[in-house]
Scaffold this active site. Structure first.
Site, short mmCIF file in Angstrom:
data_model
loop_
_atom_site.label_atom_id
_atom_site.label_comp_id
_atom_site.label_asym_id
_atom_site.label_seq_id
_atom_site.Cartn_x
_atom_site.Cartn_y
_atom_site.Cartn_z
N ASP A 294 -2.17 -1.12 12.77
CA ASP A 294 -2.58 0.11 12.08
C ASP A 294 -3.79 0.73 12.78
O ASP A 294 -4.08 1.91 12.60
CB ASP A 294 -2.87 -0.13 10.59
N GLU B 44 -2.18 1.49 4.75
CA GLU B 44 -2.97 2.51 4.04
C GLU B 44 -2.75 3.91 4.63
O GLU B 44 -2.71 4.89 3.88
CB GLU B 44 -4.47 2.18 4.12
N TRP C 123 -7.15 -14.07 10.98
CA TRP C 123 -7.19 -12.60 11.11
C TRP C 123 -8.58 -12.06 11.40
O TRP C 123 -8.72 -11.01 12.00
CB TRP C 123 -6.62 -11.93 9.85
N ASP D 257 -0.39 -6.09 -3.83
CA ASP D 257 -1.79 -5.77 -3.52
C ASP D 257 -2.38 -4.97 -4.66
O ASP D 257 -1.70 -4.74 -5.68
CB ASP D 257 -1.91 -5.03 -2.17
N ARG E 268 0.85 -1.21 0.00
CA ARG E 268 0.00 0.00 0.00
C ARG E 268 0.87 1.25 0.00
O ARG E 268 0.63 2.19 -0.74
CB ARG E 268 -0.93 0.00 1.21
N ASP F 183 -7.30 -13.77 0.96
CA ASP F 183 -8.30 -12.99 1.70
C ASP F 183 -9.11 -12.12 0.75
O ASP F 183 -8.68 -11.77 -0.34
CB ASP F 183 -7.62 -12.09 2.74
N GLU F 184 -10.29 -11.78 1.19
CA GLU F 184 -11.10 -10.72 0.62
C GLU F 184 -11.12 -10.75 -0.92
O GLU F 184 -10.74 -9.79 -1.57
CB GLU F 184 -10.58 -9.36 1.10
N TRP G 294 -0.80 -2.92 8.56
CA TRP G 294 -1.18 -2.52 7.20
C TRP G 294 -0.84 -1.06 7.01
O TRP G 294 -0.76 -0.30 7.99
CB TRP G 294 -2.67 -2.82 6.98
N HIS H 284 -7.09 -8.94 -4.26
CA HIS H 284 -6.00 -7.98 -3.98
C HIS H 284 -4.96 -8.00 -5.10
O HIS H 284 -3.75 -7.95 -4.84
CB HIS H 284 -5.35 -8.28 -2.62
C1 ACM Z 1 -6.51 -8.88 5.91
O1 ACM Z 1 -6.48 -8.05 6.82
N1 ACM Z 1 -7.23 -8.64 4.82
C2 ACM Z 1 -5.79 -10.12 5.98
#
Ligand code: ACM
Length: 559
Positions: free
Chosen positions: A426, A476, A399, A195, A166, A332-333, A474, A266
């Site tokens: 974060d 961001e 997580w 990402d 990021r 993830d996601e 993280w 991602h």
């Molecule tokens: C995550 O925080 N998306 C692993």
């Protein structure tokens, strides 16, 4: 309400070691002092040469003493040796015993790693100035109370995730974090290399991954709700030699670098570089750019053979560069909307006889699980890999709370506990509206200190699958080193103690004792140049007025 009781200093308070060691006693013969001076030598047994080198470059530089190799029995010395069971009991490979008295320090470790952690303890015993890079005063000797320590880690995975995707963290920043991790006896650096917003790993076969995928023309300033943009390109990537240097620097500090290549979500930066990786039958992937917003991009990888081959090629280069047994493939996601609409993805689901898009994701991740195990490596994935069945032998990063870790451990998978509610660094560390770009839950130093990696609901026979814990940072809202430091510290010190020390159950942990030791530890962090959050709150220049994070009383965060 509990009645406050006057705090009795624990035996750990005097030496103020962080993380707290297993057993510490004055001695060896119940008192006295220990010192090192200009005549001190290092007697390094075979296998401990790296530790001797580390001592010379750190303690040697801070004291100005040369610390040459020992010749001659009588010289004052630091003895480094490997003894299989330094505690006289089977303590595991990272255990060590340190005894320091007079002009002699002996560090015996069960392996070179144990000796290295013992050397970290020695540096803490010498005082905060031992964390500087040159002497601030010339001293005849550096003294501290004589001591005997038996110590070993509670967990073998004591991790920190740095998100270099990021916001890019240049190589020097990563090396600096490896030093900070070593000082806290942390031993796994999880590098989140790819990402939606950037690809940081050089891949010789696919140069556009870093050529086009490593920068974006502008960046959202603040979290997603922020209307602010920084109208300036952001980017950067490592070279292959940078990666080799990072891995070697980590290895010398007994830290494993676990690379993460996040698939199949991602992945917008990769798709922007190679549009054929995306779902071309439902989106015009040729018009995609590296993402300049935060959140979860809908643009995910196409589940095609060509994509699998592409990522096998990427992973071949990953395996060349990273010796780690564990390789993280994210998972993830991954929004499933494009797969629902894509005739290609639907045809694949039908052809494989899968129930749905979750099955398709499990098939995709499972492919790399097999691919990695055929090459002697092990897949690690975020807990979404449990949906549709995780690959055999996969390790799970839990997580989204503890449930994934519990389910995975019960199913016989190893797990690393990193629940976002507890150890996402974060997230803001105080409720005040002067916290810089506050996001997520409020998680104070004390909250992190009371984090328990082994979920209480997990049966003892499954608890052995908890390899350890990891703090995730993280990036961001952490665009530079000072912001990363602010979020990481002092909480990473509490996290390190949770991962290393044999602490009692969360409610019984002696936070007052930890805070007392922290008052000495802040002086070490000062000497190391860490821009931590002071206990009294952010300094004026650490505040970010006007930059929106999430509403302070808002709903739980959605990344
Ligand atoms: C995550 O925080 N998306 C692993």
């Amino acid at each position: 309400m509990t009645t406050p009781v006057p705090h009795e200093p624990s035996p750990h308070s005097g030496a103020s070691l962080v993380p707290a060691p297993g057993r510490l006693s004055a001695g060896p013969s119940g008192g006295g002092r220990c010192s090192i001076d200009g005549a001190t030598t290092i007697e390094a047994a075979p296998g401990t040469e790296g530790v001797a080198r580390w001592l010379r470059t750190t303690v040697g530089a801070a004291t100005g003493y040369p610390l040459p190799p020992s010749h001659g029995e009588d010289a004052p010395r630091i003895v480094l040796r490997i003894s299989p069971e330094p505690g006289g009991e089977p303590d595991g490979p990272e255990a060590y015993r340190l005894s320091a008295a007079g002009r002699r320090v002996v560090v015996g470790g069960a392996s070179a790693a144990g000796v290295f952690w013992g050397a970290q303890t020695l540096r803490q015993l010498l005082g905060p100035d031992a964390f500087r890079r040159a002497p601030v005063t010339v001293r005849d000797a550096w003294e501290f109370p004589a001591v005997t320590i038996h110590d070993r880690p509670r967990f073998r995975w004591r991790g920190l995730l740095l998100d270099v995707a990021r916001h890019f963290m240049p190589k020097d920043g990563v090396l600096r974090y490896l030093d900070l991790m070593a000082a806290h006896k942390l031993n796994v650096l999880h590098l989140h290399l790819t990402d939606d917003q950037g690809w940081r790993l050089p891949v010789e076969r696919y140069p556009r991954l870093t050529g086009a995928g490593s920068w974006r023309p502008r960046t959202k300033f603040g979290h997603r709700a922020s209307p602010l943009w920084e109208e300036k390109p952001h980017g950067g990537h490592y070279t292959r030699d940078d990666i080799r240097e990072i891995v070697a620097y980590a290895a010398e500090r007994h830290i494993t670098v676990v690379p993460e290549i996040d698939v199949p979500g991602h992945s917008q930066a990769a798709i922007a570089a190679y549009p054929e990786l995306g779902n071309t039958d439902v989106v015009d992937t040729a018009s995609l750019t590296v993402w300049d917003d935060w959140g979860i991009s809908p643009n995910v990888l196409a589940p095609t053979d060509a994509t699998l081959r592409f990522y096998e090629h990427v992973l071949e280069e990953v395996l060349e560069l990273f010796p780690s047994r564990y390789v993280h493939v994210g998972g993830d996601e991954c929004p499933k909307d494009q797969w629902r609409r894509s005739p290609t993805a639907q045809a694949r689901i039908a052809e494989l006889g899968l129930a749905d898009e979750d099955g398709l994701q499990a098939w995709f991740v499972g492919h790399f699980g097999r691919w990695l195990s055929e090459r002697g490596r092990r897949l690690v994935g975020w807990d979404e890999i449990l949906q549709g069945g995780p690959p055999e032998g996969a390790t799970v990063s839990s997580w989204r709370g503890r449930a994934g870790g519990v389910a995975a451990a019960r199913a016989g998978h190893d797990v690393v506990m990193c629940p976002e509610q507890e150890v996402y660094l974060d997230h803001r560390q105080a409720p005040g509206d002067d916290e810089p770009v506050p996001i997520g839950w409020v998680r104070t130093l004390e909250d992190v200190y009371r984090f328990e990696p082994v979920p209480p609901e997990l049966e003892p026979e499954h608890a052995r699958h908890v390899l350890g814990a990891q703090a995730n940072l993280w990036s961001e809202v952490t665009e530079d080193q000072n912001r990363v430091d602010y979020q990481a510290f002092p909480r990473l010190a509490a996290f390190a103690e949770v991962a290393w020390s044999a602490l009692p159950a969360p409610a019984e942990r002696d936070f007052a004792d930890f805070e007392q030791r922290m008052s000495a530890h802040y002086r070490r962090l000062d000497a190391l140049g860490v821009a931590y959050r002071p206990p009294t709150g952010p300094l004026p220049w650490q505040r970010r007025p006007g930059v929106r994070g999430r509403p302070l009383d808002g709903p739980p965060p959605v990344r």
